[in-house]
Design a protein around this motif. Structure first.
Motif, PDB file in Angstrom:
ATOM      1  N   HIS A 264     -13.284  -1.938  -3.672  1.00 48.17           N
ATOM      2  CA  HIS A 264     -13.577  -0.596  -3.170  1.00 48.17           C
ATOM      3  C   HIS A 264     -14.929  -0.574  -2.464  1.00 48.17           C
ATOM      4  N   GLY A 265     -14.940  -0.050  -1.250  1.00 55.77           N
ATOM      5  CA  GLY A 265     -16.183   0.060  -0.499  1.00 55.77           C
ATOM      6  C   GLY A 265     -16.589  -1.193   0.245  1.00 55.77           C
ATOM      7  N   GLU A 266     -15.809  -2.265   0.137  1.00 56.19           N
ATOM      8  CA  GLU A 266     -16.190  -3.529   0.784  1.00 56.19           C
ATOM      9  C   GLU A 266     -15.650  -3.650   2.201  1.00 56.19           C
ATOM     10  N   VAL A 267     -14.719  -2.779   2.605  1.00 53.85           N
ATOM     11  CA  VAL A 267     -14.223  -2.781   3.979  1.00 53.85           C
ATOM     12  C   VAL A 267     -14.797  -1.561   4.673  1.00 53.85           C
ATOM     13  N   GLU A 268     -15.715  -1.782   5.616  1.00 57.40           N
ATOM     14  CA  GLU A 268     -16.334  -0.641   6.287  1.00 57.40           C
ATOM     15  C   GLU A 268     -15.282   0.138   7.065  1.00 57.40           C
ATOM     16  N   GLY A 269     -15.178   1.438   6.753  1.00 57.67           N
ATOM     17  CA  GLY A 269     -14.234   2.291   7.459  1.00 57.67           C
ATOM     18  C   GLY A 269     -12.783   2.067   7.078  1.00 57.67           C
ATOM     19  N   GLY A 270     -12.548   1.447   5.902  1.00 54.48           N
ATOM     20  CA  GLY A 270     -11.172   1.209   5.484  1.00 54.48           C
ATOM     21  C   GLY A 270     -11.069   1.041   3.982  1.00 54.48           C
ATOM     22  N   GLU A 271      -9.834   0.907   3.516  1.00 51.09           N
ATOM     23  CA  GLU A 271      -9.611   0.797   2.080  1.00 51.09           C
ATOM     24  C   GLU A 271      -8.311   0.053   1.813  1.00 51.09           C
ATOM     25  N   VAL A 272      -8.366  -0.899   0.881  1.00 52.35           N
ATOM     26  CA  VAL A 272      -7.168  -1.550   0.360  1.00 52.35           C
ATOM     27  C   VAL A 272      -6.788  -0.811  -0.918  1.00 52.35           C
ATOM     28  N   MET A 273      -5.677  -0.093  -0.901  1.00 47.37           N
ATOM     29  CA  MET A 273      -5.276   0.675  -2.073  1.00 47.37           C
ATOM     30  C   MET A 273      -4.842  -0.288  -3.176  1.00 47.37           C
ATOM     31  N   LYS A 274      -5.316  -0.033  -4.418  1.00 44.82           N
ATOM     32  CA  LYS A 274      -5.018  -0.924  -5.541  1.00 44.82           C
ATOM     33  C   LYS A 274      -4.493  -0.148  -6.737  1.00 44.82           C
ATOM     34  N   LYS A 276      -3.857   0.100 -11.102  1.00 45.35           N
ATOM     35  CA  LYS A 276      -4.800   0.137 -12.218  1.00 45.35           C
ATOM     36  C   LYS A 276      -5.247  -1.252 -12.661  1.00 45.35           C
ATOM     37  N   ASN A 277      -4.483  -2.286 -12.248  1.00 47.36           N
ATOM     38  CA  ASN A 277      -4.834  -3.663 -12.591  1.00 47.36           C
ATOM     39  C   ASN A 277      -5.641  -4.339 -11.487  1.00 47.36           C
ATOM     40  N   GLY A 278      -5.992  -3.572 -10.456  1.00 42.07           N
ATOM     41  CA  GLY A 278      -6.782  -4.139  -9.377  1.00 42.07           C
ATOM     42  C   GLY A 278      -5.984  -4.916  -8.354  1.00 42.07           C
ATOM     43  N   LYS A 279      -4.651  -4.782  -8.374  1.00 39.23           N
ATOM     44  CA  LYS A 279      -3.803  -5.490  -7.421  1.00 39.23           C
ATOM     45  C   LYS A 279      -3.468  -4.567  -6.242  1.00 39.23           C
ATOM     46  N   PRO A 280      -3.372  -5.118  -5.030  1.00 37.34           N
ATOM     47  CA  PRO A 280      -3.002  -4.290  -3.874  1.00 37.34           C
ATOM     48  C   PRO A 280      -1.635  -3.643  -4.064  1.00 37.34           C
ATOM     49  N   THR A 281      -1.555  -2.359  -3.764  1.00 35.96           N
ATOM     50  CA  THR A 281      -0.291  -1.628  -3.920  1.00 35.96           C
ATOM     51  C   THR A 281       0.658  -1.839  -2.738  1.00 35.96           C
ATOM     52  N   GLY A 282       0.088  -2.274  -1.604  1.00 36.70           N
ATOM     53  CA  GLY A 282       0.907  -2.417  -0.407  1.00 36.70           C
ATOM     54  C   GLY A 282       0.571  -1.396   0.665  1.00 36.70           C
ATOM     55  N   VAL A 283      -0.503  -0.625   0.472  1.00 37.04           N
ATOM     56  CA  VAL A 283      -0.956   0.312   1.498  1.00 37.04           C
ATOM     57  C   VAL A 283      -2.414   0.014   1.830  1.00 37.04           C
ATOM     58  N   LEU A 284      -2.683  -0.094   3.115  1.00 39.63           N
ATOM     59  CA  LEU A 284      -4.037  -0.317   3.610  1.00 39.63           C
ATOM     60  C   LEU A 284      -4.368   0.798   4.591  1.00 39.63           C
ATOM     61  N   VAL A 285      -5.596   1.312   4.514  1.00 45.40           N
ATOM     62  CA  VAL A 285      -5.983   2.483   5.305  1.00 45.40           C
ATOM     63  C   VAL A 285      -7.029   2.090   6.342  1.00 45.40           C
ATOM     64  N   ASP A 286      -6.814   2.570   7.570  1.00 38.21           N
ATOM     65  CA  ASP A 286      -7.761   2.427   8.678  1.00 38.21           C
ATOM     66  C   ASP A 286      -8.213   0.979   8.867  1.00 38.21           C
ATOM     67  N   SER A 287      -9.516   0.690   8.817  1.00 48.07           N
ATOM     68  CA  SER A 287     -10.001  -0.644   9.201  1.00 48.07           C
ATOM     69  C   SER A 287      -9.369  -1.755   8.370  1.00 48.07           C
ATOM     70  N   ALA A 288      -8.976  -1.463   7.141  1.00 50.56           N
ATOM     71  CA  ALA A 288      -8.379  -2.491   6.286  1.00 50.56           C
ATOM     72  C   ALA A 288      -7.033  -2.969   6.818  1.00 50.56           C
ATOM     73  N   MET A 289      -6.407  -2.204   7.675  1.00 48.46           N
ATOM     74  CA  MET A 289      -5.115  -2.617   8.226  1.00 48.46           C
ATOM     75  C   MET A 289      -5.222  -3.937   8.980  1.00 48.46           C
ATOM     76  N   ALA A 290      -6.409  -4.232   9.512  1.00 47.20           N
ATOM     77  CA  ALA A 290      -6.607  -5.465  10.284  1.00 47.20           C
ATOM     78  C   ALA A 290      -6.508  -6.712   9.406  1.00 47.20           C
ATOM     79  N   LEU A 291      -6.499  -6.555   8.098  1.00 42.62           N
ATOM     80  CA  LEU A 291      -6.371  -7.708   7.205  1.00 42.62           C
ATOM     81  C   LEU A 291      -4.960  -8.289   7.191  1.00 42.62           C
ATOM     82  N   ILE A 292      -4.005  -7.507   7.657  1.00 44.30           N
ATOM     83  CA  ILE A 292      -2.611  -7.976   7.676  1.00 44.30           C
ATOM     84  C   ILE A 292      -2.372  -8.735   8.986  1.00 44.30           C
TER      85      ILE A 292
END
Length: 639
Positions: A264-274, A276-292
């Motif tokens: 959380h907070g490590e992608v400027e202008g984006g977010e990897v949704m996780k 409760k176990n800290g695993k990616p849920t499969g949704v990435l928001v804004d700048s984090a989308m570029a990780l795919i």
């Protein structure tokens, strides 16, 4: 800069554009004779001529090929010019690619006679038999003519890509999954062992019936066995969230430093949704989308996407589109089509690259580029925040329905100021995506500082794209500064079912405030667009949303009178926003945006009168485009 043309109408002598130097008279005469002879032979079956003032005119069949000079006439007053000097007319006189006159048929005929006498005297020695009759074309009774429609904010290639797997309008998640399964079944994997990605666009969880709330997940995609193991990247309707499969996450993870997903907070202008176990849920928001690692489209694919988009644009009456994010690879495709004369609509491209380094020097400025002069690039598109539907719009206070977040700024205010200033100082027009009130305030602060110099807003025409949620004081400030607010009326009617719960009763009063923005504008300019493929490509959907504040079923959270009806536009205001104001926002008001003498002959023929304030709103949605005309030529339909 006034919102309408203020120059007096040109004198008849200025309409006599065929005159040339005496040394060239003989050659010009031969060419004119050939043009008129060819037009007469080619047009016998498609139009009927009217000579003098008293001849009757009748329509034989739809005209798809017109002569270089002709008149087109409606029932009295049904040419809506968007020119305040003469808002309504009966006829247009078109000479080649320009409008030569507007008025009654008698006035048009008089202009034509002057033009013909001038030609005869110069090139035919005054022989009256050399005079050519005026060709008059009449669409079916009840049709109206309006200036060519412009979309002031859209994405052409993204639209073409969306049409391959369109998830828009699905009412349940099961319907989304059904569409994906059908696409996979009808598009077999390649036989070359290459990885087959499935890309789609348009899902919107706020519209799904009986949905649990929040975003969907990779688990939802895995619930269908036929989709297991396929890398999938599905863009939300606003383009600011990406829903991906487990296989897509695996491919992305292999490319991450240390194989670790950012926290959380490590992608400027984006977010990897996780979860409760800290695993990616499969949704990435804004700048984090570029990780795919979705493979970029090939040039052939981009060409196909653009061809589909411009074809569909013509069919719905669009003659101009402001493409609000064109990267270098896209621009090369635009230029090739323009070079070949295969770009039928006018495109005002906004340069954009997803890069942390300054990229302004990578683009060349284009003015009336291409065989037909329809491609322009003189501005850039920057982003500040995300979208309301994905809780990504940057707000000054937390979301009312999700107090854990205030949205996302893609960069800090100070970094944004440095970036904008660099583009500004290099002479680029600057257009900036702003949804939330924090984003809008930040950009107005920057523009206010830049406009304190010698250059005026009328010279530079800075734009805020969307201007969706603003403090009341910033609505006023945008107008005082002369900053152009480019808005999309269908965003209001799409978001109105959840916007107030997301923003609360106070902030909503400064959101989607179109009439307020127009009245507060220093020059009464409010360009309208759609943001297609986020919304539908049909400009009349935006016209309907602007004047009614209702959805397609005639409903709103405030009833049949419309959502916050005080922010509705009149029909005249909406038409101007989709014509003249859009032209002004792209520095093109001298050539486009109204049916004024000397401007380009870009116009649209509709099958009914949408401008009658007393007509039912539902008539707007039922309206059909009879013809789309650019440079005086019918490029879609027939008159």
């Amino acid at each position: 800069m006034p919102a309408h043309d203020k120059k007096p109408p040109p004198a008849p002598a200025k309409l006599r554009q065929a005159a040339a130097e005496p040394k060239k008279a003989e050659n010009i005469a031969r060419r004119l004779a050939f043009v008129f002879l060819a037009a007469a032979l080619a047009g016998i079956a498609t139009y009927v001529s009217r000579v003098g003032h008293g001849g009757a005119t009748r329509r034989v069949q739809a005209v798809t090929s017109v002569p270089e000079s002709y008149a087109v006439c409606t029932d009295p007053g049904l040419v809506y010019t968007v020119d305040e000097r003469r808002p309504n007319a009966d006829c247009l006189l078109v000479k080649k690619d320009r409008i030569a006159a507007t008025g009654t048929l008698e006035e048009i005929q008089a202009e034509w006679d002057v033009y013909q006498i001038d030609l005869v005297n110069k090139f035919y020695g005054g022989e009256s038999k050399a005079k050519k009759p005026l060709k008059v074309i009449r669409p079916p009774s009840g049709s109206i003519i309006i200036p060519g429609l412009a979309d002031a904010h859209a994405h052409l290639m993204m639209y073409g890509a969306k049409m391959q797997l369109n998830l828009e309008g699905a009412e349940t998640i099961d319907e989304v999954l059904d569409r994906i399964e059908h696409y996979v079944a009808s598009h077999p994997a390649p036989h070359d062992d290459g990885v087959r990605w499935v890309e789609g666009f348009g899902w919107d969880q706020t519209r799904w019936k009986d949905w649990r709330g929040g975003f969907p997940s990779k688990t939802d995609l895995a619930s269908r066995p036929s989709l297991a193991g396929i890398p999938m990247a599905l863009s939300r309707v606003d383009g600011h969230a990406l829903w991906v499969s487990d296989r897509a996450l695996e491919l992305a993870e292999a490319k991450l430093p240390g194989g670790r997903w950012p926290g959380h907070g490590e992608v400027e202008g984006g977010e990897v949704m996780k979860d409760k176990n800290g695993k990616p849920t499969g949704v990435l928001v804004d700048s984090a989308m570029a990780l795919i690692p979705v493979p970029p489209p090939s040039e052939a694919q981009m060409t196909e996407q653009l061809e589909r988009a411009v074809k569909d644009a013509l069919a719905v009456g669009l003659t101009s589109v402001h493409d609000a994010a064109v990267n270098g690879r896209m621009l090369n495709v635009f230029k090739k089509m323009a070079d070949d004369g295969r770009l039928p609509i006018r495109v005002y491209a906004m340069a954009n690259e997803e890069s942390s380094e300054y990229w302004g020097g990578r683009f060349e400025r284009l003015e009336d580029y291409g065989k037909d002069g329809r491609l322009n690039l003189r501005s850039v598109k920057l982003f500040t925040d995300g979208a309301l539907g994905s809780w990504g719009a940057a707000l000054l206070e937390p979301y009312s329905d999700n107090p854990s977040t205030s949205g996302l700024m893609r960069s800090s205010e100070e970094a944004l100021k440095q970036t904008v200033t660099k583009f500004w100082n290099d002479g680029w027009g600057v257009n900036i995506h702003c949804i939330g009130d924090r984003a809008n305030k930040a950009v107005l602060d920057i523009f206010e500082g830049l406009l304190q110099g010698n250059e005026s807003a009328a010279q530079r025409r800075p734009r805020i794209e969307h201007a969706q949620i603003m403090r009341r004081e910033d609505l006023t400030r945008a107008g005082q500064l002369g900053v152009i607010t480019s808005v999309q009326p269908t965003h209001a009617t799409s978001d109105m079912w959840y916007a107030e719960s997301r923003l609360g009763p106070d902030r909503i009063l400064g959101a989607y405030a179109y009439q307020s923005l127009l009245q507060l504008s220093s020059n009464k300019v409010l360009p309208l667009g759609s943001d297609f493929p986020v919304e539908g490509i049909k400009p009349l959907l935006g016209f309907y949303a602007a004047v009614s504040r209702l959805d397609g079923r005639g409903e709103s959270p405030h009833g049949p009178g419309g959502w916050f009806p005080s922010e509705r536009l009149t029909r005249a205001q909406a038409l101007k926003g989709m014509t003249f104001d859009a032209a002004y926002a792209s520095f093109a008001e001298g050539d486009l945006g109204s049916l004024s003498v000397g401007k380009k002959a870009d116009y649209v023929v509709l099958d009914r009168d949408i401008m009658n304030e007393g007509a039912a709103f539902t008539d707007i949605l039922a309206t059909q485009v009879r013809a789309t005309v650019i440079d005086g030529r019918v490029l879609h339909g027939g008159i």
